[in-house]
Design a protein around this motif. Structure first.
Motif, short mmCIF file in Angstrom:
data_model
loop_
_atom_site.label_atom_id
_atom_site.label_comp_id
_atom_site.label_asym_id
_atom_site.label_seq_id
_atom_site.Cartn_x
_atom_site.Cartn_y
_atom_site.Cartn_z
N PRO A 1 -9.91 -29.53 32.11
CA PRO A 1 -9.35 -29.02 33.36
C PRO A 1 -8.50 -27.76 33.20
O PRO A 1 -8.32 -27.01 34.15
N ASP A 2 -8.01 -27.48 31.99
CA ASP A 2 -7.13 -26.34 31.75
C ASP A 2 -7.94 -25.07 31.52
O ASP A 2 -8.59 -24.91 30.48
N LEU A 3 -7.91 -24.14 32.49
CA LEU A 3 -8.68 -22.90 32.37
C LEU A 3 -8.28 -22.09 31.14
O LEU A 3 -9.11 -21.37 30.58
N ALA A 4 -7.06 -22.21 30.70
CA ALA A 4 -6.60 -21.47 29.52
C ALA A 4 -7.31 -21.93 28.25
O ALA A 4 -7.31 -21.21 27.25
N LYS A 5 -7.92 -23.10 28.28
CA LYS A 5 -8.64 -23.64 27.13
C LYS A 5 -10.15 -23.57 27.33
O LYS A 5 -10.91 -24.21 26.61
N SER A 6 -10.58 -22.80 28.31
CA SER A 6 -11.99 -22.70 28.65
C SER A 6 -12.54 -21.32 28.30
O SER A 6 -11.83 -20.32 28.38
N SER A 7 -13.79 -21.29 27.94
CA SER A 7 -14.46 -20.01 27.71
C SER A 7 -15.06 -19.53 29.03
O SER A 7 -14.92 -20.19 30.07
N GLU A 8 -15.68 -18.37 28.99
CA GLU A 8 -16.28 -17.78 30.20
C GLU A 8 -17.73 -17.41 29.94
O GLU A 8 -18.07 -16.96 28.85
N VAL A 9 -18.54 -17.56 30.97
CA VAL A 9 -19.93 -17.14 30.94
C VAL A 9 -20.11 -16.09 32.03
O VAL A 9 -19.96 -16.40 33.22
N GLU A 10 -20.39 -14.86 31.62
CA GLU A 10 -20.67 -13.80 32.58
C GLU A 10 -22.16 -13.51 32.57
O GLU A 10 -22.76 -13.37 31.51
N VAL A 11 -22.74 -13.42 33.76
CA VAL A 11 -24.16 -13.12 33.90
C VAL A 11 -24.27 -11.90 34.81
O VAL A 11 -23.75 -11.89 35.92
N ARG A 12 -24.95 -10.87 34.29
CA ARG A 12 -25.17 -9.63 35.05
C ARG A 12 -26.65 -9.47 35.35
O ARG A 12 -27.50 -9.75 34.49
N PHE A 13 -26.95 -9.01 36.55
CA PHE A 13 -28.31 -8.82 37.03
C PHE A 13 -28.49 -7.34 37.36
O PHE A 13 -27.85 -6.84 38.28
N THR A 14 -29.36 -6.67 36.61
CA THR A 14 -29.54 -5.22 36.78
C THR A 14 -30.98 -4.92 37.16
O THR A 14 -31.91 -5.23 36.39
N PRO A 15 -31.19 -4.33 38.34
CA PRO A 15 -32.56 -4.00 38.74
C PRO A 15 -33.15 -2.93 37.82
O PRO A 15 -32.44 -2.01 37.39
N GLN A 16 -34.44 -3.08 37.53
CA GLN A 16 -35.16 -2.12 36.69
C GLN A 16 -36.09 -1.29 37.57
O GLN A 16 -36.45 -1.69 38.68
N ASP A 17 -36.50 -0.15 37.07
CA ASP A 17 -37.35 0.77 37.83
C ASP A 17 -38.68 0.14 38.24
O ASP A 17 -39.26 0.52 39.26
#
Length: 168
Positions: free
Chosen positions: A100-116
């Motif tokens: 429950p403690d966010l300070a002890k949690s990691s993060e998952v970042e997901v980026r979506f980039t359109p391609q030509d």
């Protein structure tokens, strides 16, 4: 008192995949359709997984609903920027239990980039693994293994490239 950071767990796990889908669909399948591609074997509940749920708002819960009706939190949404970016708090301990403690949690970042060519590049970064403390190296090894984020993104890509609409 000084704190030392394990150099292994300080390095983020990064995975990426290109999906043959426009950015809007890629994002929608990842978020709204999360349950349609997330592997049933990957959950921390006590009962078999029936459904994965992302509450799509900042502060929203990420949780599994088990077949016995119980719910098992595993994260929360920190950033939601459709259709380009999502950041989740990974609130799972080194014993694969809810933290429950966010300070002890990691993060998952997901980026979506359109391609030509109309496809979308999906880049995932799982960072701050050192916040998990003792045993974080085992968590890092698990999420960087073939059954970790790389394999999970491959399952996601199949669904994102499919013709069916994501599960609602």
């Amino acid at each position: 008192m000084t704190t030392t950071v394990d150099p292994v767990t300080a390095v983020p796990v990064r995975k990426g995949i290109t999906v043959k889908a426009p950015v809007e669909r890629a994002f929608k399948v990842f978020t709204e359709g999360f349950d349609s591609w997330w592997p049933r074997s990957h959950h921390i509940g006590k009962s078999p997984l029936a459904e994965e749920v992302l509450e799509l708002r900042v502060g929203g819960r990420c949780y599994g609903r088990c077949i016995d009706g119980s719910e098992c939190d595993w994260g929360s949404i920190l950033v939601l920027e459709p259709p380009h970016r999502l950041v989740l708090a990974w609130q799972i301990t080194t014993q694969w239990q809810f933290e429950p403690d966010l300070a002890k949690s990691s993060e998952v970042e997901v980026r979506f980039t359109p391609q030509d060519d109309g496809s979308t590049r999906v880049e995932l970064e799982h960072r701050h693994l050192d916040r998990h403390g003792l045993g974080a190296d085992a968590v890092r090894a698990a999420i960087d293994s073939p059954n970790g984020w790389g394999g999970i993104l491959a399952l996601y890509a199949v669904q994102a490239e499919g013709s069916a609409a994501p599960a609602q």
